[in-house]
Design an enzyme around this catalytic site. Structure first.
Site, PDB file in Angstrom:
ATOM      1  N   LYS A 215       2.696   3.372 -14.240  1.00  0.00           N
ATOM      2  CA  LYS A 215       2.012   2.117 -14.727  1.00  0.00           C
ATOM      3  C   LYS A 215       1.815   2.639 -16.025  1.00  0.00           C
ATOM      4  CE  LYS A 215      -1.773  -0.592 -13.727  1.00  0.00           C
ATOM      5  NZ  LYS A 215      -2.778  -1.268 -12.557  1.00  0.00           N
TER       6      LYS A 215
ATOM      7  N   SER B 168      -3.070  -5.665 -10.679  1.00  0.00           N
ATOM      8  CA  SER B 168      -2.586  -5.482 -11.822  1.00  0.00           C
ATOM      9  C   SER B 168      -1.124  -4.689 -11.852  1.00  0.00           C
ATOM     10  CB  SER B 168      -3.659  -4.825 -12.575  1.00  0.00           C
ATOM     11  OG  SER B 168      -4.058  -3.678 -12.368  1.00  0.00           O
TER      12      SER B 168
ATOM     13  N   SER C 122      -5.705  -3.284  -6.984  1.00  0.00           N
ATOM     14  CA  SER C 122      -4.154  -3.448  -7.889  1.00  0.00           C
ATOM     15  C   SER C 122      -3.360  -2.469  -7.329  1.00  0.00           C
ATOM     16  CB  SER C 122      -4.679  -3.067  -9.251  1.00  0.00           C
ATOM     17  OG  SER C 122      -5.337  -4.128  -9.991  1.00  0.00           O
TER      18      SER C 122
END
Ligand code: GLN
Length: 475
Positions: A76, A151, A175
């Site tokens: 990420k 997210s 997330s």
């Protein structure tokens, strides 16, 4: 190339029936082929290939392969890789390059993992749909008109679409778990402090935890085992011993397993397909010898209210460092220093990030601190006590990961409160700091993924993964 698990890939690599270079080329070509899906913000074409060739040489020369030898991973874009771009999907860090490795990156690299690139996300990890990215949306691999969740939307989509074998995400309120649920994969958020946060860009430091997105619990447990453990560079990382997660998983049996089922996780408003699939899976476990126990937990709505006060407060402080002077974007239209600060932040941050900075600054201000921030801390404490009590009676707490299957792109962008409620079932575990996982349990009438959400007691990741493995639908 059909690979069922890392174990499968590993045995092919070690028996020389395939090379790391071939594997990494395969993934990089797939990534290029799916470029328009916007799943990666940065792809490390050259570095990944170089690394794969070096690993092939290592094997030829008789070196000992690491525990993650040749594992193709996505990271990420709020986790630092030295020399790589680190954007947090924000304009304010658009051209920022990290000067060091996150501890997790270092540990994974030492075990011979290969990093393919950095994945798309909601800006600074604030969101539930990946629509708050300065780099654009990511479509859900199951239906391109729907969101992949957030997210960590890019990380979840990467694993689901076969553009990485395993991905790292970060989970502050859901997330990792919510996008895993939306993309039909496994998403694990470990106990707070289990994994070092050094090199993870902070959103809400007392909640943030790096997590793993994978196709199955075995892959997730391998990666967790490599990353977990004390780190001198993160004072909140735990001294708790890192067990052998594989053998802990193997010790879990469905016979006599006590599964706590709170009424508050099955409200009237729950999507009917989601309710039916999750309840059906629980019945199935009961038929196989588990015991379903009705338990009472505080209403999750209170968790959402407390969460959005506490995380915005922490974010307003953490994001103060992005001021145009020290990092990233600087506005070009400023006459003096204070205008430079204001303009850089105004132009550099997106709407949701600015909303949260304002909200957080407000709840911390002298006149409102007791009413909001202090109250929310008290609610957090109540949740911690009640969850601890519940887990004295049961092995695991179960419910749906999300109140509904993946929603349409644009459906919730007009109403931030609606969007915040997407995390109603994942936020409580973040408030209490316990480990939690989303595991795929079925597809709804439109063939959209439905995830089961499980919570165990502190540091029981092995047991949690073992229980999740009992439930996962065959993909
Ligand atoms: N969707 C939640 C939020 O917007 C959770 C985000 C996260 O876990 N990083 O805060």
């Amino acid at each position: 190339m059909q690979l069922s698990s890392y174990e499968d890939l590993r045995s092919r690599l070690l028996s020389h029936s395939i090379t790391c270079e071939e594997v990494i080329r395969f993934y990089l070509e797939r990534i290029d082929h799916h470029r328009e899906d916007n799943i990666y913000i940065t792809v490390f074409h050259d570095a990944a290939l170089e690394r794969a060739k070096a690993l092939d040489r290592k094997l030829q020369e008789g070196g000992t392969p690491g525990r993650l030898f040749g594992m193709p991973m996505a990271i990420k874009d709020n986790i630092a890789i030295k020399g790589g771009r680190l954007t947090c999907a924000s304009k304010i860090l658009e051209n920022y390059e990290s000067v060091y490795d996150a501890t997790v990156v270092q540990r994974l690299a030492e075990e011979d993992a290969v990093f393919l690139g950095k994945t798309n996300m909601d800006e600074f990890a604030m969101g539930s749909s990946n629509e708050n990215s300065a780099f654009g949306n990511v479509p859900n691999p199951f239906d391109k008109n729907r969101v992949p969740g957030g997210s960590s939307g890019g990380s979840a989509a990467a694993v689901a679409a076969g553009l990485a074998m395993v991905a790292l995400g970060s989970d502050t309120g859901g997330s990792v778990r919510q996008p895993a649920g939306f993309c039909d994969i496994v998403g694990l958020k470990p106990t707070y402090g289990r994994i070092s946060r050094f090199g993870l860009v902070a959103f809400a430091s007392s909640f943030d935890q790096i997590g793993v997105l994978a196709r199955n619990c075995d892959d997730a447990s391998l990666v967790l085992g490599v990353m977990a453990g004390k780190d001198g560079r993160d004072a909140t990382s735990s001294l708790h011993d890192v067990p052998d997660y594989g053998s802990e998983m193997a010790n879990v049996s469905v016979e006599g397993l006590r599964i706590g089922v709170p009424k508050s996780f099955f409200p009237e408003t729950l999507n009917a397909d989601v309710a039916c699939i999750v309840k059906g899976k629980l019945q199935e476990l009961r038929d196989r010898g588990a015991e379903l126990v009705d338990i009472t937990l505080p209403e999750s709505d209170y968790a959402i209210a407390a969460y959005y006060i506490l995380v915005t407060a922490e974010a307003s402080s953490n994001l103060a460092r992005f001021d145009g002077a020290r990092y990233g974007y600087r506005s070009k239209h400023s006459e003096d220093l204070s205008a430079m600060y204001v303009n850089s932040r105004t132009e550099g941050f997106g709407r949701e990030v600015k909303r949260r900075i304002m909200l957080g600054t407000y709840v911390l201000s002298a006149g409102y601190y007791d009413t909001y921030y202090k109250k929310a801390q008290q609610v957090r404490r109540v949740f911690q006590d009640r969850y601890r009590e519940a887990l004295e009676k049961v092995d695991v707490i179960a419910g749906p990961t999300s109140p509904y299957p993946p929603f349409g792109i644009g459906d919730k962008t007009g109403d931030p409160l609606e969007m915040y409620l997407a995390d109603v079932f994942t936020v409580p575990a973040s408030i209490v700091g316990m480990p939690a996982i989303s595991v795929p349990v079925g597809l709804d009438s439109l063939n959209l993924p439905v995830g089961m959400h499980l919570i165990c007691n502190f540091f029981e990741e092995g047991k949690l993964l073992g229980i999740a493995r009992l439930m996962q639908r065959s993909l």
